[in-house]
Motif scaffolding. Structure first.
Motif, PDB file in Angstrom:
ATOM      1  N   THR A  35      43.121  46.952  36.769  1.00 25.37           N
ATOM      2  CA  THR A  35      43.093  47.072  38.232  1.00 25.37           C
ATOM      3  C   THR A  35      41.758  47.628  38.712  1.00 25.37           C
ATOM      4  O   THR A  35      41.224  47.182  39.736  1.00 25.37           O
ATOM      5  CB  THR A  35      44.239  47.988  38.709  1.00 25.37           C
ATOM      6  OG1 THR A  35      45.489  47.462  38.257  1.00 25.37           O
ATOM      7  CG2 THR A  35      44.260  48.068  40.233  1.00 25.37           C
ATOM      8  N   ASP A  38      39.295  44.906  38.722  1.00 25.15           N
ATOM      9  CA  ASP A  38      39.541  44.026  39.866  1.00 25.15           C
ATOM     10  C   ASP A  38      38.984  44.636  41.159  1.00 25.15           C
ATOM     11  O   ASP A  38      38.416  43.921  42.002  1.00 25.15           O
ATOM     12  CB  ASP A  38      41.044  43.764  40.034  1.00 25.15           C
ATOM     13  CG  ASP A  38      41.600  42.887  38.930  1.00 25.15           C
ATOM     14  OD1 ASP A  38      40.802  42.195  38.269  1.00 25.15           O
ATOM     15  OD2 ASP A  38      42.827  42.902  38.727  1.00 25.15           O
ATOM     16  N   GLY A  41      35.385  44.164  41.217  1.00 22.41           N
ATOM     17  CA  GLY A  41      35.090  42.782  41.573  1.00 22.41           C
ATOM     18  C   GLY A  41      35.174  42.558  43.068  1.00 22.41           C
ATOM     19  O   GLY A  41      34.306  41.901  43.665  1.00 22.41           O
ATOM     20  N   LEU A  42      36.201  43.113  43.701  1.00 22.84           N
ATOM     21  CA  LEU A  42      36.356  42.973  45.153  1.00 22.84           C
ATOM     22  C   LEU A  42      35.223  43.662  45.905  1.00 22.84           C
ATOM     23  O   LEU A  42      34.662  43.115  46.860  1.00 22.84           O
ATOM     24  CB  LEU A  42      37.710  43.557  45.583  1.00 22.84           C
ATOM     25  CG  LEU A  42      38.950  42.788  45.124  1.00 22.84           C
ATOM     26  CD1 LEU A  42      40.215  43.585  45.455  1.00 22.84           C
ATOM     27  CD2 LEU A  42      39.004  41.405  45.773  1.00 22.84           C
ATOM     28  N   LEU A 217      36.424  39.124  38.693  1.00 27.16           N
ATOM     29  CA  LEU A 217      37.817  38.836  39.012  1.00 27.16           C
ATOM     30  C   LEU A 217      38.406  37.752  38.112  1.00 27.16           C
ATOM     31  O   LEU A 217      39.560  37.370  38.278  1.00 27.16           O
ATOM     32  CB  LEU A 217      37.929  38.411  40.479  1.00 27.16           C
ATOM     33  CG  LEU A 217      37.640  39.513  41.508  1.00 27.16           C
ATOM     34  CD1 LEU A 217      37.539  38.931  42.912  1.00 27.16           C
ATOM     35  CD2 LEU A 217      38.719  40.586  41.454  1.00 27.16           C
ATOM     36  N   LYS A 218      37.563  37.249  37.197  1.00 26.67           N
ATOM     37  CA  LYS A 218      37.995  36.234  36.227  1.00 26.67           C
ATOM     38  C   LYS A 218      38.464  34.946  36.910  1.00 26.67           C
ATOM     39  O   LYS A 218      39.342  34.243  36.394  1.00 26.67           O
ATOM     40  CB  LYS A 218      39.098  36.781  35.319  1.00 26.67           C
ATOM     41  CG  LYS A 218      38.667  37.966  34.462  1.00 26.67           C
ATOM     42  CD  LYS A 218      39.802  38.453  33.578  1.00 26.67           C
ATOM     43  CE  LYS A 218      39.351  39.585  32.665  1.00 26.67           C
ATOM     44  NZ  LYS A 218      38.920  40.782  33.419  1.00 26.67           N
TER      45      LYS A 218
END
Length: 245
Positions: A35, A38, A41-42, A217-218
């Protein structure tokens, strides 16, 4: 305080953050670590969008005209992709990271170690604060921007190291080389870039950050390393457009 203090502080915070993150890594649940990545990434996407909006800046628009900024960024990315792919920048980065892994971390997952070096290195070195902060520091205008960046990068290094491992420590070396070189260039050459060129660099770097966010974020493994030469083409294309115009 001395010229270059911003880069020194940034290197220290990235290295320290990587060590702290790695020491805490085993205590952080895998779900939490995922998380955190992620979230990074955001945030990288948000930073990228904010930087990319520099293509609509007054300085760049006035220098090249209202329709040219988007074309300059697009052209920089296209030329950068062609040159970067031909030079196999991404592949060479991965090769170098893999060599470091076999030299310093003979056990574990090679792919993760590569990502641990390449991903934070790109994030720490491509952002607009890298360029603007290093130039400000080199010109003797203060290291405030790099000191702010140091704090942000330190926390990001903790998160990266907790999920990706010890390879994040090596990104501190890249920060020192990139920001140190920009600071030295600004110190020796004075005003290296015009405001329009800096905005073009920032906008192009913003797109690279967005690509990096997608990678974190893959969603798609975009070879961001192959796009790095775009940062060289951005200020050159600004000058060419000004000459033609």
């Amino acid at each position: 305080m001395f010229i270059g203090i911003g880069t020194v502080a940034n290197v220290v915070t990235v290295a320290a953050g990587a060590v702290i993150g790695r020491l805490l890594g085993d205590r952080i649940p895998a779900r939490t670590s995922s998380t955190i990545t992620d979230v990074l990434g955001l945030i990288t996407l948000v930073l990228g969008v904010g930087s990319a909006l520099s293509m609509s800046s007054a300085a760049l628009t006035e220098a090249v005209g209202p329709g040219a900024p988007m074309l300059i960024v697009l052209g920089s990315l296209l030329f950068g992709a062609v040159v970067g792919s031909a030079l196999r920048v991404e592949e060479r980065l991965e090769w170098g990271a893999t060599w470091l892994r076999t030299r310093f971390a003979p056990t574990g997952d090679a792919g993760t170690f590569v990502d641990a070096i390449v991903t934070p290195t790109l994030l720490f070195c491509v952002g607009p604060l890298t360029i603007l902060g290093s130039m400000s520091d080199g010109l003797g205008r203060g290291a405030d921007q790099l000191l702010v960046k140091s704090v942000l990068d330190g926390f990001a290094a903790i998160a990266f190291a907790s999920t990706l491992g010890w390879g994040v420590v090596f990104s501190a070396v890249a920060v020192g080389i990139v920001q140190g070189s920009l600071t030295l260039a600004a110190f020796l050459l004075g005003d290296l870039f015009s405001a329009a060129q800096i905005d073009a660099l920032t906008a192009t770097g913003g797109v690279l950050l967005m690509a990096l966010g997608v990678r974190l974020l893959k969603l798609k493994n975009i070879p961001v390393g192959d796009l790095l030469p775009a940062l060289v083409f951005a200020p050159i294309l600004v000058v060419l457009v000004q000459v033609i115009r």
